[in-house]
Design an enzyme around this catalytic site. Sequence first.
Site, PDB file in Angstrom:
ATOM      1  N   ARG A 145     118.915 -87.473  16.283  1.00 24.33           N
ATOM      2  CA  ARG A 145     118.213 -86.218  16.548  1.00 24.33           C
ATOM      3  C   ARG A 145     116.761 -86.336  16.103  1.00 24.33           C
ATOM      4  O   ARG A 145     116.475 -86.849  15.003  1.00 24.33           O
ATOM      5  CB  ARG A 145     118.854 -85.058  15.779  1.00 24.33           C
ATOM      6  CG  ARG A 145     120.070 -84.460  16.473  1.00 24.33           C
ATOM      7  CD  ARG A 145     119.673 -83.706  17.744  1.00 24.33           C
ATOM      8  NE  ARG A 145     120.796 -83.168  18.486  1.00 24.33           N
ATOM      9  CZ  ARG A 145     121.471 -83.800  19.458  1.00 24.33           C
ATOM     10  NH1 ARG A 145     121.148 -85.029  19.816  1.00 24.33           N
ATOM     11  NH2 ARG A 145     122.457 -83.193  20.095  1.00 24.33           N
ATOM     12  N   GLU A 153     111.060 -82.124  22.481  1.00 29.29           N
ATOM     13  CA  GLU A 153     111.416 -82.849  23.707  1.00 29.29           C
ATOM     14  C   GLU A 153     111.065 -82.027  24.939  1.00 29.29           C
ATOM     15  O   GLU A 153     111.432 -80.860  24.986  1.00 29.29           O
ATOM     16  CB  GLU A 153     112.906 -83.195  23.683  1.00 29.29           C
ATOM     17  CG  GLU A 153     113.221 -84.177  22.560  1.00 29.29           C
ATOM     18  CD  GLU A 153     114.667 -84.645  22.508  1.00 29.29           C
ATOM     19  OE1 GLU A 153     115.476 -84.202  23.352  1.00 29.29           O
ATOM     20  OE2 GLU A 153     114.976 -85.445  21.630  1.00 29.29           O
ATOM     21  N   HIS A 195     115.779 -89.365  25.625  1.00 30.90           N
ATOM     22  CA  HIS A 195     117.093 -88.816  25.218  1.00 30.90           C
ATOM     23  C   HIS A 195     118.209 -89.266  26.185  1.00 30.90           C
ATOM     24  O   HIS A 195     118.871 -88.450  26.821  1.00 30.90           O
ATOM     25  CB  HIS A 195     117.022 -87.282  25.131  1.00 30.90           C
ATOM     26  CG  HIS A 195     118.058 -86.700  24.220  1.00 30.90           C
ATOM     27  ND1 HIS A 195     117.816 -85.626  23.402  1.00 30.90           N
ATOM     28  CD2 HIS A 195     119.360 -87.035  23.991  1.00 30.90           C
ATOM     29  CE1 HIS A 195     118.911 -85.316  22.725  1.00 30.90           C
ATOM     30  NE2 HIS A 195     119.857 -86.168  23.067  1.00 30.90           N
ATOM     31  N   GLY A 241     120.809 -91.276  25.222  1.00 26.61           N
ATOM     32  CA  GLY A 241     121.988 -91.757  24.482  1.00 26.61           C
ATOM     33  C   GLY A 241     123.310 -91.512  25.192  1.00 26.61           C
ATOM     34  O   GLY A 241     124.177 -92.376  25.223  1.00 26.61           O
TER      35      GLY A 241
HETATM   36  P1  NAD Z   1     129.530 -87.540  13.233  1.00 23.17           P
HETATM   37  O1  NAD Z   1     129.690 -86.123  12.802  1.00 23.17           O
HETATM   38  O2  NAD Z   1     130.732 -88.306  13.621  1.00 23.17           O
HETATM   39  O3  NAD Z   1     128.769 -88.363  12.082  1.00 23.17           O
HETATM   40  C1  NAD Z   1     127.660 -87.864  11.408  1.00 23.17           C
HETATM   41  C2  NAD Z   1     127.756 -88.361   9.980  1.00 23.17           C
HETATM   42  O4  NAD Z   1     126.543 -88.019   9.302  1.00 23.17           O
HETATM   43  C3  NAD Z   1     128.902 -87.724   9.182  1.00 23.17           C
HETATM   44  O5  NAD Z   1     129.788 -88.721   8.713  1.00 23.17           O
HETATM   45  C4  NAD Z   1     128.202 -87.009   8.055  1.00 23.17           C
HETATM   46  O6  NAD Z   1     128.919 -87.030   6.825  1.00 23.17           O
HETATM   47  C5  NAD Z   1     126.905 -87.805   7.954  1.00 23.17           C
HETATM   48  N1  NAD Z   1     125.858 -87.117   7.216  1.00 23.17           N
HETATM   49  C6  NAD Z   1     125.636 -85.790   7.102  1.00 23.17           C
HETATM   50  N2  NAD Z   1     124.595 -85.559   6.261  1.00 23.17           N
HETATM   51  C7  NAD Z   1     124.154 -86.779   5.854  1.00 23.17           C
HETATM   52  C8  NAD Z   1     123.121 -87.210   4.977  1.00 23.17           C
HETATM   53  N3  NAD Z   1     122.343 -86.332   4.340  1.00 23.17           N
HETATM   54  N4  NAD Z   1     122.943 -88.531   4.801  1.00 23.17           N
HETATM   55  C9  NAD Z   1     123.739 -89.432   5.425  1.00 23.17           C
HETATM   56  N5  NAD Z   1     124.762 -89.086   6.236  1.00 23.17           N
HETATM   57  C10 NAD Z   1     124.953 -87.774   6.461  1.00 23.17           C
HETATM   58  O7  NAD Z   1     128.459 -87.506  14.419  1.00 23.17           O
HETATM   59  P2  NAD Z   1     128.232 -88.605  15.553  1.00 23.17           P
HETATM   60  O8  NAD Z   1     129.073 -88.280  16.717  1.00 23.17           O
HETATM   61  O9  NAD Z   1     128.289 -89.955  14.945  1.00 23.17           O
HETATM   62  O10 NAD Z   1     126.707 -88.244  15.981  1.00 23.17           O
HETATM   63  C11 NAD Z   1     125.632 -88.602  15.141  1.00 23.17           C
HETATM   64  C12 NAD Z   1     124.341 -87.982  15.674  1.00 23.17           C
HETATM   65  O11 NAD Z   1     124.047 -88.505  16.967  1.00 23.17           O
HETATM   66  C13 NAD Z   1     124.357 -86.459  15.844  1.00 23.17           C
HETATM   67  O12 NAD Z   1     123.103 -85.951  15.443  1.00 23.17           O
HETATM   68  C14 NAD Z   1     124.508 -86.269  17.350  1.00 23.17           C
HETATM   69  O13 NAD Z   1     124.018 -85.043  17.792  1.00 23.17           O
HETATM   70  C15 NAD Z   1     123.683 -87.434  17.850  1.00 23.17           C
HETATM   71  N6  NAD Z   1     123.954 -87.863  19.227  1.00 23.17           N
HETATM   72  C16 NAD Z   1     122.889 -88.210  19.995  1.00 23.17           C
HETATM   73  C17 NAD Z   1     123.101 -88.663  21.273  1.00 23.17           C
HETATM   74  C18 NAD Z   1     121.942 -89.004  22.158  1.00 23.17           C
HETATM   75  O14 NAD Z   1     121.993 -88.713  23.333  1.00 23.17           O
HETATM   76  N7  NAD Z   1     120.904 -89.633  21.658  1.00 23.17           N
HETATM   77  C19 NAD Z   1     124.406 -88.775  21.776  1.00 23.17           C
HETATM   78  C20 NAD Z   1     125.473 -88.444  20.954  1.00 23.17           C
HETATM   79  C21 NAD Z   1     125.244 -87.982  19.658  1.00 23.17           C
HETATM   80  C1  MLT Z   2     124.651 -84.912  22.357  1.00 17.46           C
HETATM   81  O1  MLT Z   2     124.448 -84.198  21.380  1.00 17.46           O
HETATM   82  O2  MLT Z   2     125.752 -84.963  22.928  1.00 17.46           O
HETATM   83  C2  MLT Z   2     123.566 -85.777  22.862  1.00 17.46           C
HETATM   84  O3  MLT Z   2     122.347 -85.534  22.293  1.00 17.46           O
HETATM   85  C3  MLT Z   2     123.529 -85.943  24.325  1.00 17.46           C
HETATM   86  C4  MLT Z   2     123.136 -84.776  25.157  1.00 17.46           C
HETATM   87  O4  MLT Z   2     122.335 -83.955  24.742  1.00 17.46           O
HETATM   88  O5  MLT Z   2     123.654 -84.680  26.268  1.00 17.46           O
END
Ligand code: NAD
Ligand code: MLT
Length: 316
Positions: A237, A266, A284, A286
Amino acid sequence: MALQLKKILISDEVDQKCVDILRENGLEVVKDTSLAGDKGKLIAEIQKYDGLIVRSATKVTSDVIKAAISLKIIGRAGTGVDNIDCDAATKQGIVVMNTPGGNTISAAELTCTMILAMSRHVCQGTLSLRDGRWERKKLLGNEVSGKTLAIVGLGRIGEKVAERMQCFGMRTIGYDPIIPGEVSAKFGVEWISLEDLWPQADYITVHTPLIPQTKDLLNDDVFSKCKKGVRIINCARGGIIDEDALLRALRSGQCGGAGLDVFAQEPPTNMELIQHPLVTCTPHLGANTNEAQCRVAEDIALQFVDAMKGRSLFGA
Ligand code: NAD
Ligand code: MLT
């Protein structure tokens, strides 16, 4: 508890599979993506619906929720629910769901792509060749094998990144306040406190949500504790990395490269950062794969059907 659902609005680009599953289960579905960018029209329309499905373009703010007098459920075909005012929804008794696992592999694969692409200057090589330059000496890269990858956030995506980069010979260390060392050891990550992690890392990738505790987690102070030339990746994020601090670190050489898929705003407004020669960036992307989009569309539709049949309420 079964939710009484009849009419569902989809206001973002969500795969057709979602519409098909909802209709097969007797729901009336309207897909109108023009509503995502037209708040006035969305506020006027939303009162007709019991359910709303969005991706990220639609901003489900408190005024949209206030107007949604029949709404019982909001679904996000994706992981984060940043574009939904969950507090306002909860106060109005509206269930908010997401599909957290559907895009894990895609986001992890893009992270690994960033690590490898920046190590071998893939984007810079493409751009310079297109400009008619043959710059082999300037684009000297490095192997990732034997380097240390620090993973901040060891949830779904962090774990998959670790497993993949271990295959490239990287040592993986990481920090997560919830996932203990005994658990991270099972997927090959040595749990380490943040203070000890910064100076050991050759690459740092963040996989946390954006919450007050993670806002500007990587800042001037942290960059000063890192190895000179550390590489930074953010496919989680925008806002987890302080973009001004990152730019300062890139200019001074303290940071040797950044791979960015997400931005504080964004589309991004910090063009100096985007245009920096050591930055590899994507808009974005991912979760932007056929596979992930099919999965999240199917997941959110099935979760709505389950909620309607009183089977389960899953997600955010
Ligand atoms: P998840 O909930 O499985 O994992 C997130 C982890 O972060 C958790 O284990 C949590 O304990 C940890 N966390 C929380 N606070 C923290 C801190 N202060 N320091 C270290 N760790 C901490 O989530 P996920 O599915 O692995 O997603 C991770 C991130 O990726 C989210 O922000 C999600 O929105 C983002 N994401 C982005 C895309 C994209 O398109 N770029 C796609 C999918 C997910
Ligand atoms: C998500 O949170 O799932 C990702 O950032 C991807 C999206 O926005 O579609």
